[in-house]
Scaffold this active site. Structure first.
Site, PDB file in Angstrom:
ATOM      1  N   LYS A 117       0.836  -1.212   0.000  1.00  0.00           N
ATOM      2  CA  LYS A 117       0.000   0.000   0.000  1.00  0.00           C
ATOM      3  C   LYS A 117       0.870   1.261   0.000  1.00  0.00           C
ATOM      4  CE  LYS A 117      -4.253  -1.764   0.498  1.00  0.00           C
ATOM      5  NZ  LYS A 117      -5.645  -1.754   0.847  1.00  0.00           N
ATOM      6  N   LYS A 199      -3.578 -10.399  -6.781  1.00  0.00           N
ATOM      7  CA  LYS A 199      -4.909 -10.697  -6.249  1.00  0.00           C
ATOM      8  C   LYS A 199      -5.936  -9.701  -6.768  1.00  0.00           C
ATOM      9  CE  LYS A 199      -5.725  -8.157  -2.025  1.00  0.00           C
ATOM     10  NZ  LYS A 199      -6.842  -7.956  -1.165  1.00  0.00           N
ATOM     11  N   LYS A 202     -10.380  -4.545  -4.723  1.00  0.00           N
ATOM     12  CA  LYS A 202     -11.441  -3.585  -5.044  1.00  0.00           C
ATOM     13  C   LYS A 202     -10.909  -2.187  -5.302  1.00  0.00           C
ATOM     14  CE  LYS A 202     -13.369  -3.923  -0.499  1.00  0.00           C
ATOM     15  NZ  LYS A 202     -12.393  -3.603   0.559  1.00  0.00           N
TER      16      LYS A 202
HETATM   17  P1  ATP Z   1      -8.489  -3.048  -0.930  1.00  0.00           P
HETATM   18  O1  ATP Z   1      -8.220  -3.299  -2.377  1.00  0.00           O
HETATM   19  O2  ATP Z   1      -9.209  -1.773  -0.654  1.00  0.00           O
HETATM   20  O3  ATP Z   1      -7.314  -3.295  -0.048  1.00  0.00           O
HETATM   21  P2  ATP Z   1      -9.628  -5.670  -0.720  1.00  0.00           P
HETATM   22  O4  ATP Z   1     -10.358  -6.008  -1.976  1.00  0.00           O
HETATM   23  O5  ATP Z   1      -8.321  -6.328  -0.475  1.00  0.00           O
HETATM   24  O6  ATP Z   1      -9.554  -4.124  -0.532  1.00  0.00           O
HETATM   25  P3  ATP Z   1     -10.568  -5.938   2.010  1.00  0.00           P
HETATM   26  O7  ATP Z   1     -11.683  -5.149   2.549  1.00  0.00           O
HETATM   27  O8  ATP Z   1      -9.201  -5.535   2.393  1.00  0.00           O
HETATM   28  O9  ATP Z   1     -10.651  -6.025   0.432  1.00  0.00           O
HETATM   29  O10 ATP Z   1     -10.809  -7.466   2.366  1.00  0.00           O
HETATM   30  C1  ATP Z   1     -12.009  -8.034   2.828  1.00  0.00           C
HETATM   31  C2  ATP Z   1     -11.872  -9.544   2.888  1.00  0.00           C
HETATM   32  O11 ATP Z   1     -11.808 -10.078   1.555  1.00  0.00           O
HETATM   33  C3  ATP Z   1     -10.599 -10.025   3.574  1.00  0.00           C
HETATM   34  O12 ATP Z   1     -10.900 -11.188   4.333  1.00  0.00           O
HETATM   35  C4  ATP Z   1      -9.690 -10.367   2.452  1.00  0.00           C
HETATM   36  O13 ATP Z   1      -8.720 -11.333   2.798  1.00  0.00           O
HETATM   37  C5  ATP Z   1     -10.663 -10.905   1.432  1.00  0.00           C
HETATM   38  N1  ATP Z   1     -10.159 -10.766   0.074  1.00  0.00           N
HETATM   39  C6  ATP Z   1      -9.852  -9.606  -0.540  1.00  0.00           C
HETATM   40  N2  ATP Z   1      -9.434  -9.821  -1.795  1.00  0.00           N
HETATM   41  C7  ATP Z   1      -9.481 -11.174  -1.970  1.00  0.00           C
HETATM   42  C8  ATP Z   1      -9.164 -12.027  -3.078  1.00  0.00           C
HETATM   43  N3  ATP Z   1      -8.741 -11.536  -4.225  1.00  0.00           N
HETATM   44  N4  ATP Z   1      -9.327 -13.366  -2.927  1.00  0.00           N
HETATM   45  C9  ATP Z   1      -9.770 -13.878  -1.758  1.00  0.00           C
HETATM   46  N5  ATP Z   1     -10.083 -13.116  -0.682  1.00  0.00           N
HETATM   47  C10 ATP Z   1      -9.948 -11.791  -0.774  1.00  0.00           C
END
Ligand code: ATP
Ligand code: LTN
Length: 334
Positions: A117, A199, A202
């Site tokens: 980040k 990965k 969002k």
């Molecule tokens: P950001 O991109 O804003 O960091 P993010 O998509 O990683 O957000 P979070 O809110 O940080 O989402 O994560 C919420 C949950 O979703 C966490 O348990 C995280 O491990 C899971 N998660 C996020 N992205 C993935 C992915 N690509 N595959 C599986 N699990 C995921």
């Protein structure tokens, strides 16, 4: 709520920082719905964590309400589980301060999410981003949590949470329950559709993820354009064929067909067929969730009431742990 008292405690959270993706659904939200009935659950909308990157205030408010609606639309029951906003329970920030005093900078320096980040937001490497894992540890430890379902990217944060809990317990006996992570292997990391070595996230560009609210046309288009490879073989091999393996993981999870029979059935067919089936399975999974989501979003009063009532339930539980911590640490409590 007959046998509530006996059930172990489950905690998890999602940031209201963008469109909730298929990665969030498969890696987290879907598991919440599978585990819900066996645990006393808290599902938090971790809005304080979202502030570690700049947010537009109106957008943050909207995404917070949308995430509450998505939790319920995905099948979680706000009468049983506690679905609430982190910022409505001030004990999270209070416990985070205490835990900051039990966390070493050397540990935080090793956190890969911080490094990623910081790389992405070079103009805003703030202290909140750095101590993000401590607030997350506070979220979890505040409720004497047994189980934390998360995606694989959060494994390191769970480890530091356990280390902090054990460190506090070693000095002040029996303060915290040491939580276990729940990270099912195959679905733990859904990859980006445009860069399948990374990965799905969002906060990345729209075409790289499926949002839970995408229309069927958008879902089909995004899968059709998903990056695969040029050898034309349908085989599960995340190392060498990340794009194809990602589609297979999504399809297998959503359709319930196990990986062996899926690859046997599709072997020898083109990637077009794999993409089509994956899109169809996604559209069908999301259809009832989207219908319910739109109904809920049309009733903002109901959502506000759920969040208000549930925050009160959370504050009651949070306060019990915080009082215990203050007392054990020697903060004067007349
Ligand atoms: P950001 O991109 O804003 O960091 P993010 O998509 O990683 O957000 P979070 O809110 O940080 O989402 O994560 C919420 C949950 O979703 C966490 O348990 C995280 O491990 C899971 N998660 C996020 N992205 C993935 C992915 N690509 N595959 C599986 N699990 C995921
Ligand atoms: N850091 C998590 C979100 C999160 C979380 C939590 C998950 C914040 N607090 C407590 C589980 C338990 C993430 O997904 N990025």
């Amino acid at each position: 709520m007959s046998d509530t008292a006996k059930k172990p405690i489950l905690f998890s959270g999602i940031q209201p920082s963008g469109h909730i993706t298929l990665g969030n659904y498969i890696g987290a939200l879907r598991n919440f719905t599978i585990l819900e009935s066996d645990y006393n659950c808290l599902f938090s909308i971790v809005d304080l964590h979202a502030l570690t990157v700049r947010q537009d205030p109106a957008g943050l408010r909207r995404k917070t309400v949308e995430l509450a609606a998505l939790y319920i639309a995905a099948g979680l029951n706000p009468e049983e589980s506690i679905i609430y906003c982190q910022s409505h329970v001030p004990q999270h920030a209070e416990l985070a301060w205490i835990l900051n005093c039990f966390t070493y900078m050397g540990e935080l320096n090793r956190m890969t999410q911080f490094k990623d980040k910081a790389q992405k937001h070079k103009d805003n490497i703030n202290a909140g981003l750095y101590t993000y894992p401590v607030l997350m540890a506070a979220d979890i430890l505040l409720y004497q949590t047994d189980l934390v379902p998360v995606g694989a990217d959060q494994k390191q944060h769970l480890e530091i949470t356990r280390d902090i809990a054990e460190r506090v317990n070693a000095i002040h006996k029996g303060v915290f329950k040491v939580p276990e992570p729940y990270i099912p292997k195959q679905t733990a990391k859904i990859m980006s559709l445009t860069e399948p070595e990374r990965k799905m996230s969002k906060s990345d560009p729209e075409d790289s993820f499926i949002a839970l609210t995408d229309t069927p046309e958008t879902i089909s288009r995004k899968f059709r354009r998903a990056v695969t490879d040029s050898d034309g073989e349908i085989r599960y091999d995340p190392e060498n064929k990340p794009g194809v393996s990602n589609l297979l993981s999504i399809l297998s999870t959503l359709s319930g067909e196990d990986m062996d029979s899926l690859t046997a059935r599709l072997s020898g067919q083109g990637y077009g067929k794999l993409k089509d089936e994956t899109a169809q399975a996604t559209i069908e999974t999301l259809k009832p969730i989207q219908e319910r989501f739109h109904q809920l979003m049309a009733d903002k009063d109901y959502l506000a009431k759920v969040l208000t009532d549930n925050a009160e339930r959370a504050r009651y539980l949070a306060n019990k742990t915080l009082r215990k911590v203050y007392k054990k640490l020697g903060l004067y409590q007349p």
